[in-house]
Motif scaffolding. Structure first.
Motif, PDB file in Angstrom:
ATOM      1  N   LEU A 168       7.892  12.274 -45.283  1.00 19.17           N
ATOM      2  CA  LEU A 168       8.798  12.385 -44.148  1.00 19.17           C
ATOM      3  C   LEU A 168       8.294  11.533 -42.989  1.00 19.17           C
ATOM      4  O   LEU A 168       7.098  11.513 -42.696  1.00 19.17           O
ATOM      5  CB  LEU A 168       8.921  13.832 -43.683  1.00 19.17           C
ATOM      6  CG  LEU A 168       9.475  14.836 -44.683  1.00 19.17           C
ATOM      7  CD1 LEU A 168       9.394  16.249 -44.113  1.00 19.17           C
ATOM      8  CD2 LEU A 168      10.897  14.495 -45.053  1.00 19.17           C
ATOM      9  N   MET A 169       9.217  10.884 -42.328  1.00 20.59           N
ATOM     10  CA  MET A 169       8.921  10.086 -41.144  1.00 20.59           C
ATOM     11  C   MET A 169       8.994  11.029 -39.934  1.00 20.59           C
ATOM     12  O   MET A 169       9.983  11.734 -39.763  1.00 20.59           O
ATOM     13  CB  MET A 169       9.965   8.975 -41.041  1.00 20.59           C
ATOM     14  CG  MET A 169       9.674   7.914 -40.044  1.00 20.59           C
ATOM     15  SD  MET A 169      10.982   6.639 -40.074  1.00 20.59           S
ATOM     16  CE  MET A 169      10.425   5.646 -41.441  1.00 20.59           C
ATOM     17  N   HIS A 170       7.938  11.038 -39.124  1.00 24.35           N
ATOM     18  CA  HIS A 170       7.879  11.889 -37.935  1.00 24.35           C
ATOM     19  C   HIS A 170       7.869  11.024 -36.676  1.00 24.35           C
ATOM     20  O   HIS A 170       7.294   9.943 -36.659  1.00 24.35           O
ATOM     21  CB  HIS A 170       6.625  12.771 -37.974  1.00 24.35           C
ATOM     22  CG  HIS A 170       6.661  13.768 -39.070  1.00 24.35           C
ATOM     23  ND1 HIS A 170       7.190  15.022 -38.918  1.00 24.35           N
ATOM     24  CD2 HIS A 170       6.255  13.689 -40.365  1.00 24.35           C
ATOM     25  CE1 HIS A 170       7.099  15.684 -40.055  1.00 24.35           C
ATOM     26  NE2 HIS A 170       6.540  14.891 -40.953  1.00 24.35           N
ATOM     27  N   PHE A 171       8.484  11.556 -35.628  1.00 24.29           N
ATOM     28  CA  PHE A 171       8.664  10.798 -34.388  1.00 24.29           C
ATOM     29  C   PHE A 171       8.151  11.596 -33.200  1.00 24.29           C
ATOM     30  O   PHE A 171       8.101  12.823 -33.230  1.00 24.29           O
ATOM     31  CB  PHE A 171      10.149  10.488 -34.177  1.00 24.29           C
ATOM     32  CG  PHE A 171      10.758   9.757 -35.331  1.00 24.29           C
ATOM     33  CD1 PHE A 171      10.698   8.370 -35.404  1.00 24.29           C
ATOM     34  CD2 PHE A 171      11.379  10.447 -36.356  1.00 24.29           C
ATOM     35  CE1 PHE A 171      11.243   7.701 -36.479  1.00 24.29           C
ATOM     36  CE2 PHE A 171      11.934   9.777 -37.443  1.00 24.29           C
ATOM     37  CZ  PHE A 171      11.867   8.403 -37.500  1.00 24.29           C
ATOM     38  N   ASP A 172       7.802  10.872 -32.127  1.00 26.16           N
ATOM     39  CA  ASP A 172       7.437  11.519 -30.870  1.00 26.16           C
ATOM     40  C   ASP A 172       8.216  10.866 -29.731  1.00 26.16           C
ATOM     41  O   ASP A 172       9.025   9.973 -29.956  1.00 26.16           O
ATOM     42  CB  ASP A 172       5.913  11.491 -30.636  1.00 26.16           C
ATOM     43  CG  ASP A 172       5.358  10.074 -30.525  1.00 26.16           C
ATOM     44  OD1 ASP A 172       6.077   9.155 -30.063  1.00 26.16           O
ATOM     45  OD2 ASP A 172       4.188   9.872 -30.892  1.00 26.16           O
ATOM     46  N   LYS A 173       7.955  11.294 -28.517  1.00 23.17           N
ATOM     47  CA  LYS A 173       8.708  10.795 -27.358  1.00 23.17           C
ATOM     48  C   LYS A 173       8.622   9.277 -27.208  1.00 23.17           C
ATOM     49  O   LYS A 173       9.569   8.637 -26.758  1.00 23.17           O
ATOM     50  CB  LYS A 173       8.230  11.476 -26.073  1.00 23.17           C
ATOM     51  CG  LYS A 173       8.592  12.936 -25.994  1.00 23.17           C
ATOM     52  CD  LYS A 173      10.077  13.096 -25.846  1.00 23.17           C
ATOM     53  CE  LYS A 173      10.458  14.560 -25.786  1.00 23.17           C
ATOM     54  NZ  LYS A 173      11.875  14.785 -25.906  1.00 23.17           N
ATOM     55  N   ASN A 174       7.490   8.684 -27.554  1.00 22.18           N
ATOM     56  CA  ASN A 174       7.360   7.225 -27.456  1.00 22.18           C
ATOM     57  C   ASN A 174       8.361   6.521 -28.361  1.00 22.18           C
ATOM     58  O   ASN A 174       8.837   5.434 -28.037  1.00 22.18           O
ATOM     59  CB  ASN A 174       5.934   6.781 -27.797  1.00 22.18           C
ATOM     60  CG  ASN A 174       4.930   7.263 -26.768  1.00 22.18           C
ATOM     61  OD1 ASN A 174       5.232   7.318 -25.586  1.00 22.18           O
ATOM     62  ND2 ASN A 174       3.752   7.643 -27.228  1.00 22.18           N
TER      63      ASN A 174
END
Length: 190
Positions: free
Chosen positions: A19-25
């Motif tokens: 799974l690809m995970h993301f953050d605010k950046n």
């Protein structure tokens, strides 16, 4: 953004999901790419051309930035009937998610003949014609999708059984008809 592997159950089958995970950046990069797509979309209007659909890379990543879900990349292990049938995964609750989106007033949403999911979300980027990156998020009850009439003789499940791609307008035929209230309005992910 980073890719992580999770041992989970998907449709009652043990497997490993990348799974690809993301953050605010990642939200700032999403907005940069969205603006490039928007320029193409609006620029084609001048040529009286059909505008490009909302790419799944934009809609699915926007959903992940909002929800914290992971974007499905690949599956390992017991994958019979699973691979490619959903878009994102809520790894905390082990829920496969299908993401549908539009950036026009009246959508025509298409489903693959093998699409499966636990939860279906609809993301509306139209924003009263502004198409500015803000969106509304709807959780669509499965009972409305499965029984959706597509013509006089066929429902959604009939066309899937025939290995066809069911198509209909989620906004008109589900959201407006059943008065579904968005989970979130005017979401900004950057």
């Amino acid at each position: 953004m980073e890719i992580k592997q999770h041992k989970v159950k998907v449709f009652n089958q043990e497997c490993k999901l990348d799974l690809m995970h993301f953050d605010k950046n990642d939200g700032r990069e999403w907005k940069r790419i969205f603006d490039i797509w928007k320029e193409l979309k609006l620029g084609l209007r001048g040529y009286k051309s059909r505008e490009p659909n909302m790419p799944e890379g934009l809609s699915e990543v926007a959903f992940c930035l909002w929800s914290g879900a992971g974007r499905y990349i690949k599956i390992k292990g017991s994958s019979k009937g699973i691979a490619g049938s959903f878009d994102t995964f809520d790894f905390k609750n082990e829920r496969a998610q299908q993401i549908k989106a539009c950036s026009i007033e009246h959508d025509l949403t298409s489903f693959g003949p093998k699409s499966k999911w636990d939860d279906l979300y609809f993301i509306d980027f139209y924003n009263n014609g502004k198409v500015d990156g803000y969106f509304d998020v709807y959780l669509i009850p499965n009972k409305y999708i499965k029984k959706q009439s597509l013509n006089k003789n066929e429902k959604f499940i009939d066309q899937q059984a025939q290995k066809r791609r069911p198509r209909f307008g989620i906004k008109k035929e589900i959201i407006k008809k059943y008065k579904i209230i968005p989970l979130a309005k005017s979401v900004k992910v950057w």
